[in-house]
Write a protein that holds these residues in place. Structure first.
Motif, PDB file in Angstrom:
ATOM      1  N   UNK A  35       0.851  -1.185   0.000  1.00  0.00           N
ATOM      2  CA  UNK A  35       0.000   0.000   0.000  1.00  0.00           C
ATOM      3  C   UNK A  35       0.888   1.237   0.000  1.00  0.00           C
ATOM      4  N   UNK A  36       0.355   2.329  -0.517  1.00  0.00           N
ATOM      5  CA  UNK A  36       1.105   3.572  -0.650  1.00  0.00           C
ATOM      6  C   UNK A  36       0.306   4.701  -0.016  1.00  0.00           C
ATOM      7  N   UNK A  37       1.019   5.568   0.700  1.00  0.00           N
ATOM      8  CA  UNK A  37       0.355   6.711   1.318  1.00  0.00           C
ATOM      9  C   UNK A  37       1.392   7.712   1.806  1.00  0.00           C
ATOM     10  N   UNK A  90       6.206   9.847   0.122  1.00  0.00           N
ATOM     11  CA  UNK A  90       5.259   8.774  -0.186  1.00  0.00           C
ATOM     12  C   UNK A  90       5.921   7.497   0.285  1.00  0.00           C
ATOM     13  N   UNK A  91       5.225   6.735   1.134  1.00  0.00           N
ATOM     14  CA  UNK A  91       5.792   5.477   1.603  1.00  0.00           C
ATOM     15  C   UNK A  91       5.059   4.302   0.987  1.00  0.00           C
ATOM     16  N   UNK A  97       9.658   7.577  -1.347  1.00  0.00           N
ATOM     17  CA  UNK A  97      10.176   8.612  -2.231  1.00  0.00           C
ATOM     18  C   UNK A  97      10.043   9.943  -1.508  1.00  0.00           C
ATOM     19  N   UNK A  98      11.006  10.840  -1.777  1.00  0.00           N
ATOM     20  CA  UNK A  98      11.011  12.174  -1.157  1.00  0.00           C
ATOM     21  C   UNK A  98      11.180  13.210  -2.263  1.00  0.00           C
ATOM     22  N   UNK A 152       6.033  10.450  -7.861  1.00  0.00           N
ATOM     23  CA  UNK A 152       6.913  11.624  -7.844  1.00  0.00           C
ATOM     24  C   UNK A 152       6.719  12.477  -9.095  1.00  0.00           C
ATOM     25  N   UNK A 153       6.650  11.852 -10.249  1.00  0.00           N
ATOM     26  CA  UNK A 153       6.456  12.600 -11.494  1.00  0.00           C
ATOM     27  C   UNK A 153       5.083  13.269 -11.495  1.00  0.00           C
ATOM     28  N   UNK A 154       4.057  12.557 -11.055  1.00  0.00           N
ATOM     29  CA  UNK A 154       2.704  13.134 -11.006  1.00  0.00           C
ATOM     30  C   UNK A 154       2.649  14.306 -10.032  1.00  0.00           C
ATOM     31  N   UNK A 155       3.266  14.180  -8.866  1.00  0.00           N
ATOM     32  CA  UNK A 155       3.247  15.265  -7.878  1.00  0.00           C
ATOM     33  C   UNK A 155       4.036  16.465  -8.387  1.00  0.00           C
ATOM     34  N   UNK A 156       5.195  16.235  -8.999  1.00  0.00           N
ATOM     35  CA  UNK A 156       5.989  17.350  -9.532  1.00  0.00           C
ATOM     36  C   UNK A 156       5.199  18.076 -10.615  1.00  0.00           C
ATOM     37  N   UNK A 157       4.528  17.320 -11.457  1.00  0.00           N
ATOM     38  CA  UNK A 157       3.700  17.923 -12.508  1.00  0.00           C
ATOM     39  C   UNK A 157       2.554  18.712 -11.888  1.00  0.00           C
ATOM     40  N   UNK A 158       1.883  18.136 -10.898  1.00  0.00           N
ATOM     41  CA  UNK A 158       0.768  18.807 -10.234  1.00  0.00           C
ATOM     42  C   UNK A 158       1.219  20.091  -9.527  1.00  0.00           C
TER      43      UNK A 158
END
Length: 180
Positions: free
Chosen positions: A11-13, A69-70, A81-82, A122-128
């Motif tokens: 799971x990821x969160x 995100x863990x 990821x950080x 990470x790519x989605x968050x950076x884009x967002x």
């Protein structure tokens, strides 16, 4: 653990602040698994205490500019990821560029899809967040990681160094353009 046993069980969160010690312990373990053989323990141990202790990773959990995100299984952290504002000395970086400062996966979970899920986050968050580009640094001799990053559209864009005690390692700066 075989691949079949790992499939679909992660799971990821976003981690809660109280999960910081477990996250830091996992980060220490992963760094030692990957790079521990390169360093003398007299220099490695103080680095680990600084990087993953109260003034390092644990303090970054409280930084509103840094996102984590863990990946976890049965409440055990198996990867993370950080993402943060750019820290690497990237020449010509565009304003608003972000950096994937760490993407760590425990050895027994490598190849189980954890790293791709974290990278996609990470790519989605950076884009967002509107970042025009995403950077990371990688040890020059970490060929597995470089192949992984290349699959996600990163390419080498510069050099930097990583110092631990008396040892200075050659790192590479990699860049991925984002957006249109």
């Amino acid at each position: 653990m075989n691949d079949a046993a790992r499939t679909g069980c992660v799971d990821y969160r976003t981690p809660a602040r109280e999960e910081g010690p477990a996250l830091a312990a996992m980060a220490r373990q992963c760094f030692v698994e990957t790079f521990g053989h390169l360093y003398d323990s007299a220099e490695l141990d103080p680095f680990l205490d600084q990087a993953y202790g109260p003034q390092g990773l644990l303090a970054e959990l409280d930084d509103p500019q840094t996102e984590f995100r863990i990946a976890h299984r049965d409440e055990a952290v198996v990867g993370y990821a950080k993402l943060s504002p750019l820290c690497a000395p990237a020449a010509g970086a565009q304003p608003g560029a972000l950096e994937l400062r760490q993407i760590y996966v425990l050895a027994e979970w490598q190849g189980a899809g954890v790293a791709p899920a974290l990278m996609e986050w990470a790519v989605a968050r950076a884009t967002a967040r509107g970042a025009p580009e995403l950077y990371l640094t990688v040890f020059d001799h970490n060929h597995r990681a470089k192949r992984f990053y290349a699959r996600y559209g990163f390419s080498e864009s510069g050099r930097c160094t990583f110092r631990m005690g008396s040892r200075v390692d050659d790192d590479r700066i990699w860049r991925k353009p984002l957006g249109a």
